[in-house]
Design a protein around this motif. Sequence first.
Motif, PDB file in Angstrom:
ATOM      1  N   PHE A   1       0.845  -1.191   0.000  1.00 48.83           N
ATOM      2  CA  PHE A   1       0.000   0.000   0.000  1.00 48.83           C
ATOM      3  C   PHE A   1       0.883   1.245   0.000  1.00 48.83           C
ATOM      4  CE2 PHE A   1      -3.131   2.733   2.453  1.00 48.83           C
ATOM      5  CZ  PHE A   1      -3.955   2.948   1.365  1.00 48.83           C
ATOM      6  N   TYR A   2       1.848   1.300   0.930  1.00 49.89           N
ATOM      7  CA  TYR A   2       2.845   2.369   0.972  1.00 49.89           C
ATOM      8  C   TYR A   2       3.979   1.954   1.899  1.00 49.89           C
ATOM      9  CZ  TYR A   2       0.820   3.935   5.453  1.00 49.89           C
ATOM     10  OH  TYR A   2       0.368   4.008   6.737  1.00 49.89           O
ATOM     11  N   LYS A   3       5.077   2.716   1.835  1.00 53.06           N
ATOM     12  CA  LYS A   3       6.233   2.484   2.688  1.00 53.06           C
ATOM     13  C   LYS A   3       6.448   3.714   3.554  1.00 53.06           C
ATOM     14  CE  LYS A   3       8.419  -0.472  -0.734  1.00 53.06           C
ATOM     15  NZ  LYS A   3       9.619  -0.690  -1.574  1.00 53.06           N
ATOM     16  N   GLU A   4       7.112   3.490   4.673  1.00 50.57           N
ATOM     17  CA  GLU A   4       7.307   4.571   5.645  1.00 50.57           C
ATOM     18  C   GLU A   4       8.698   4.450   6.247  1.00 50.57           C
ATOM     19  OE1 GLU A   4       4.723   6.175   9.484  1.00 50.57           O
ATOM     20  OE2 GLU A   4       4.369   4.163   8.734  1.00 50.57           O
ATOM     21  N   SER A   5       9.363   5.578   6.439  1.00 48.32           N
ATOM     22  CA  SER A   5      10.642   5.593   7.154  1.00 48.32           C
ATOM     23  C   SER A   5      10.538   6.604   8.288  1.00 48.32           C
ATOM     24  CB  SER A   5      11.802   5.928   6.212  1.00 48.32           C
ATOM     25  OG  SER A   5      11.650   7.218   5.683  1.00 48.32           O
ATOM     26  N   PHE A   6      11.309   6.373   9.348  1.00 46.65           N
ATOM     27  CA  PHE A   6      11.218   7.179  10.547  1.00 46.65           C
ATOM     28  C   PHE A   6      12.532   7.907  10.822  1.00 46.65           C
ATOM     29  CE2 PHE A   6       8.770   3.202  11.448  1.00 46.65           C
ATOM     30  CZ  PHE A   6       7.533   3.725  11.143  1.00 46.65           C
ATOM     31  N   ARG A   7      12.415   9.145  11.304  1.00 56.29           N
ATOM     32  CA  ARG A   7      13.561   9.905  11.780  1.00 56.29           C
ATOM     33  C   ARG A   7      13.326  10.168  13.259  1.00 56.29           C
ATOM     34  NH1 ARG A   7      14.974  15.235  12.269  1.00 56.29           N
ATOM     35  NH2 ARG A   7      13.103  15.975  11.228  1.00 56.29           N
ATOM     36  N   ARG A   8      14.345   9.923  14.074  1.00 53.96           N
ATOM     37  CA  ARG A   8      14.235  10.069  15.524  1.00 53.96           C
ATOM     38  C   ARG A   8      15.123  11.190  16.040  1.00 53.96           C
ATOM     39  NH1 ARG A   8      11.816   5.640  17.784  1.00 53.96           N
ATOM     40  NH2 ARG A   8      11.514   3.918  16.350  1.00 53.96           N
ATOM     41  N   ASP A   9      14.762  11.715  17.212  1.00 50.15           N
ATOM     42  CA  ASP A   9      15.613  12.696  17.875  1.00 50.15           C
ATOM     43  C   ASP A   9      16.542  11.976  18.855  1.00 50.15           C
ATOM     44  OD1 ASP A   9      14.084  12.136  20.162  1.00 50.15           O
ATOM     45  OD2 ASP A   9      13.021  14.057  20.119  1.00 50.15           O
ATOM     46  N   SER A  10      17.326  12.732  19.609  1.00 45.74           N
ATOM     47  CA  SER A  10      18.295  12.136  20.539  1.00 45.74           C
ATOM     48  C   SER A  10      17.630  11.371  21.683  1.00 45.74           C
ATOM     49  CB  SER A  10      19.221  13.210  21.095  1.00 45.74           C
ATOM     50  OG  SER A  10      18.472  14.174  21.811  1.00 45.74           O
TER      51      SER A  10
ATOM     52  N   VAL B   1      10.086   9.439  17.601  1.00 52.52           N
ATOM     53  CA  VAL B   1       9.912   9.577  16.159  1.00 52.52           C
ATOM     54  C   VAL B   1       9.479  11.017  15.918  1.00 52.52           C
ATOM     55  CG1 VAL B   1       8.573   8.865  14.146  1.00 52.52           C
ATOM     56  CG2 VAL B   1       9.326   7.148  15.791  1.00 52.52           C
ATOM     57  N   VAL B   2      10.301  11.793  15.226  1.00 49.94           N
ATOM     58  CA  VAL B   2       9.978  13.190  14.973  1.00 49.94           C
ATOM     59  C   VAL B   2       9.467  13.407  13.552  1.00 49.94           C
ATOM     60  CG1 VAL B   2      11.478  14.140  16.760  1.00 49.94           C
ATOM     61  CG2 VAL B   2      12.390  13.757  14.456  1.00 49.94           C
ATOM     62  N   GLU B   3       9.681  12.406  12.681  1.00 47.80           N
ATOM     63  CA  GLU B   3       9.180  12.528  11.315  1.00 47.80           C
ATOM     64  C   GLU B   3       8.987  11.154  10.693  1.00 47.80           C
ATOM     65  OE1 GLU B   3      10.991  14.065   7.166  1.00 47.80           O
ATOM     66  OE2 GLU B   3      10.929  15.575   8.760  1.00 47.80           O
ATOM     67  N   SER B   4       7.869  11.000   9.996  1.00 50.96           N
ATOM     68  CA  SER B   4       7.605   9.823   9.174  1.00 50.96           C
ATOM     69  C   SER B   4       7.510  10.296   7.740  1.00 50.96           C
ATOM     70  CB  SER B   4       6.276   9.162   9.562  1.00 50.96           C
ATOM     71  OG  SER B   4       6.354   8.580  10.829  1.00 50.96           O
ATOM     72  N   SER B   5       8.271   9.655   6.856  1.00 54.59           N
ATOM     73  CA  SER B   5       8.208   9.962   5.427  1.00 54.59           C
ATOM     74  C   SER B   5       7.533   8.800   4.720  1.00 54.59           C
ATOM     75  CB  SER B   5       9.611  10.164   4.858  1.00 54.59           C
ATOM     76  OG  SER B   5      10.230  11.267   5.468  1.00 54.59           O
ATOM     77  N   PHE B   6       6.648   9.117   3.781  1.00 53.92           N
ATOM     78  CA  PHE B   6       5.846   8.101   3.102  1.00 53.92           C
ATOM     79  C   PHE B   6       6.179   8.055   1.622  1.00 53.92           C
ATOM     80  CE2 PHE B   6       3.489  10.078   6.573  1.00 53.92           C
ATOM     81  CZ  PHE B   6       3.260   8.985   7.388  1.00 53.92           C
ATOM     82  N   THR B   7       6.296   6.839   1.079  1.00 47.35           N
ATOM     83  CA  THR B   7       6.510   6.648  -0.352  1.00 47.35           C
ATOM     84  C   THR B   7       5.562   5.579  -0.862  1.00 47.35           C
ATOM     85  OG1 THR B   7       8.257   5.023   0.028  1.00 47.35           O
ATOM     86  CG2 THR B   7       8.962   7.305  -0.283  1.00 47.35           C
ATOM     87  N   SER B   8       5.308   5.624  -2.167  1.00 49.14           N
ATOM     88  CA  SER B   8       4.480   4.603  -2.801  1.00 49.14           C
ATOM     89  C   SER B   8       5.302   3.323  -2.945  1.00 49.14           C
ATOM     90  CB  SER B   8       4.017   5.089  -4.177  1.00 49.14           C
ATOM     91  OG  SER B   8       5.147   5.271  -5.021  1.00 49.14           O
ATOM     92  N   ALA B   9       4.665   2.257  -3.402  1.00 50.13           N
ATOM     93  CA  ALA B   9       5.347   0.980  -3.598  1.00 50.13           C
ATOM     94  C   ALA B   9       6.536   1.121  -4.539  1.00 50.13           C
ATOM     95  CB  ALA B   9       4.364  -0.053  -4.132  1.00 50.13           C
TER      96      ALA B   9
END
Length: 142
Positions: free
Chosen positions: A75-84, A88-96
């Motif tokens: 359906f979609y993919k997600e990557s996470f960026r974390r702080d110290s 999780v401070v940001e989730s980025s979403f991409t298509s398949a």
Amino acid sequence: MCAFGQGEAEGVIKATTKLRPDGSQAITIVDPDQRTAEETLKNAAGKVMKKTVFLLDERNFALGAVHYDAKGGVFYKESFRRDSADHVVESSFTSADGKSLGRRVFNYRGDKVSGVEDYDANGNRIAAASTPSPARPDKHRH
């Protein structure tokens, strides 16, 4: 904040089933050797509604996820960026196929999410909320 399988013996696969009030089930299988946590949601009749496979780091924190529809298609993919502090401070979403769909930014007061901002694929802000949406960032640190 929790981590998938944190504190479990190395190499031990852990499966958990949660029954929901509506009769649906949430099944989580954590495989430390594969560094994955798979969450499957089934309706009351046992039919798969959706599945998410989280990719885990060496501490069993989610690095990202692949979200599948009921038929097993991406359906979609997600990557996470974390702080110290490992929020999780940001989730980025991409298509398949890897096309950017947008991102979600989480704002914190202490350890609590105080706001969420959504951005489209072009970086334009499309929504802001004072409380977290269903894609809670603490959920991504299982």
